[in-house]
Design an enzyme around this catalytic site. Structure first.
Site, PDB file in Angstrom:
ATOM      1  N   ASP A 170       0.770  -1.279  -0.013  1.00 51.63           N
ATOM      2  CA  ASP A 170       0.005  -0.012   0.044  1.00 51.63           C
ATOM      3  C   ASP A 170       0.976   1.302   0.098  1.00 51.63           C
ATOM      4  O   ASP A 170       1.856   1.186   0.032  1.00 51.63           O
ATOM      5  CB  ASP A 170      -0.909  -0.043   1.221  1.00 51.63           C
ATOM      6  CG  ASP A 170      -2.057  -0.645   0.982  1.00 51.63           C
ATOM      7  OD1 ASP A 170      -2.500  -1.163   0.154  1.00 51.63           O
ATOM      8  OD2 ASP A 170      -2.495  -1.065   2.065  1.00 51.63           O
ATOM      9  N   LYS A 225      -3.552   2.320  -1.873  1.00 50.17           N
ATOM     10  CA  LYS A 225      -4.684   2.777  -1.397  1.00 50.17           C
ATOM     11  C   LYS A 225      -4.587   3.985  -0.676  1.00 50.17           C
ATOM     12  O   LYS A 225      -3.891   4.219   0.069  1.00 50.17           O
ATOM     13  CB  LYS A 225      -5.184   1.856  -0.452  1.00 50.17           C
ATOM     14  CG  LYS A 225      -5.791   0.610  -0.858  1.00 50.17           C
ATOM     15  CD  LYS A 225      -5.877  -0.641   0.083  1.00 50.17           C
ATOM     16  CE  LYS A 225      -7.431  -0.532   0.674  1.00 50.17           C
ATOM     17  NZ  LYS A 225      -7.736  -1.483   1.796  1.00 50.17           N
ATOM     18  N   MET A 234      -6.249   8.373  10.417  1.00 50.36           N
ATOM     19  CA  MET A 234      -6.654   9.130   8.947  1.00 50.36           C
ATOM     20  C   MET A 234      -7.873  10.124   9.626  1.00 50.36           C
ATOM     21  O   MET A 234      -8.900  10.135   8.874  1.00 50.36           O
ATOM     22  CB  MET A 234      -7.155   8.078   8.017  1.00 50.36           C
ATOM     23  CG  MET A 234      -6.387   7.249   7.750  1.00 50.36           C
ATOM     24  SD  MET A 234      -4.615   7.852   7.038  1.00 50.36           S
ATOM     25  CE  MET A 234      -4.779   8.498   5.374  1.00 50.36           C
TER      26      MET A 234
END
Lengths: 249, 249
Positions: B35, B57, B171
């Site tokens: 990723d 991603k 996040m």
């Protein structure tokens, strides 16, 4: 050369789950100060001439008090030694690493933290339980189970715990009955999937899955005790499908 | 020989925080599927002849969809390859590792999970913040910040989040304003200590500490964006004293 202390997470049990950095600082340590829940295999990373000091913390029974451990770390570092304080799991997750860091700071000793793989996440993973899953849950909570949930002024908010995402209790066996009761009293359904995993990530791993209301009975039947991790939430049912770890060294 | 997939946590950024087992399986992989949030330095553990497949991603923007990634893992394993699915942090903490494990199980592909050091714990640790501390708090909650907290049917219980122990949002930058507002609406005091840490555990680590009510403004002033971890709770104030990581390579 001045001494220094590394607060190192040894991971959840499987000796392959220590970090590269953790193994590296162990290999240069003059002194390793370690706990009961550290896999002894990790001590093989230390040099043969390193001193290995066992400070044997168990819940409710410490070979040395936390204050004595703090003093020990300070004293070794003041003698100019490279000290590794090796803990099970992660040093800052119920590891009292914060208190040790404060004592070192106060004494003017340089220190570094080497985080570890926490038992709270890895032990469920070895039982096939992802703590989060897009279809079920968007948060998880990790709480200490070694505090009596019935005592006055408990630091845990049971109302919130009963209405949140996945729950993980570390060292939850001493008060398992009260934990299960509190959660149900606060509105968690008795059929919520739950699990207890003992000696997770090691060859001795054993687990019991049961609805919350039957958990205590099933755990007693299986004879599980600490060290164990308790997991409560919908994701526990994924274990039936996703369990991949067959035990073994 | 049949193929196999390892779902591996690459840790929070510092390449020294991958596990020994993670590095070992990387060294025997035929294919590494990785990723955006994986430190590229970790790919150096792979053999020169291994295929390195980037599936990039990002929140809200996937180079490949999750279904395509699942199919890719199955296909490589069916070709008899040893596949490492390398993720930032831990594969079962908002890593969609559960979904990948389900797809592998369904296709009859053997798999193992190699847990990693989660950003949720290690990034605060590098900023001098222990998520738990005997004097302050007996639990912590990790939630995804990438879900819009304002949307109908949010999976997060904001009432509970606002009255629990330490909170960590992964996040969380896209919805930081709403997160801060929701917590205060549900009764969390505006002067609760809070922090945002960007690129934690790496040489690019930057952090802002502020009372919850001023967090958005201070973060904007400092220009912090994802990837970042948001921490809210009394333990954040320990950072003033315990911050030990000066950045570095």
């Amino acid at each position: 050369m001045g001494g220094k202390v590394y607060l190192v997470g040894g991971g959840p049990g499987d000796p392959g789950l220590i970090t590269l950095k953790g193994a590296e600082v162990l290999a240069k340590a003059d002194v390793v100060v370690y706990d009961r829940l550290v896999n002894p295999a990790l001590l093989n990373h230390a040099r043969p001439e390193a001193s290995l000091v066992f400070v044997g913390k168990e819940p409710g029974k410490h070979a040395l008090s936390q204050e004595e451990i703090n003093s020990l770390l300070v004293r070794y570092a003041q003698e100019g030694k490279v000290v590794v304080r090796l803990k099970g799991g992660d040093p800052f997750v119920f590891g009292r690493g914060g208190e040790e860091a404060e004592a070192l700071k106060e004494a003017g000793i340089p220190f570094e933290v080497v985080p570890g793989v926490t038992a709270a996440i890895a032990i469920p993973a070895y039982a096939g339980i992802p703590l989060t899953h897009r279809d079920y849950v968007a948060s998880f909570t990790v709480a200490t189970g070694s505090e009596d949930p019935g005592k006055e002024g408990s630091n845990l908010n049971w109302e919130s715990l009963a209405h949140n995402g996945t729950l993980v209790f570390l060292m939850g066996m001493a008060h398992l009955g009260t934990i299960v009761q509190k959660l149900q009293e606060k509105g968690m359904p008795g059929d919520t999937p739950a699990a207890v995993i003992q000696w997770g990530t090691t060859g001795r791993q054993q687990q019991v899955m049961a609805p919350l209301k039957d958990l205590v009975q099933e755990v007693e039947k299986a004879g599980l005790t600490n060290p164990a991790v308790v997991v409560v939430g919908e994701v526990v049912k994924l274990s039936r499908e996703l369990a991949w770890f067959a035990g073994g060294p």
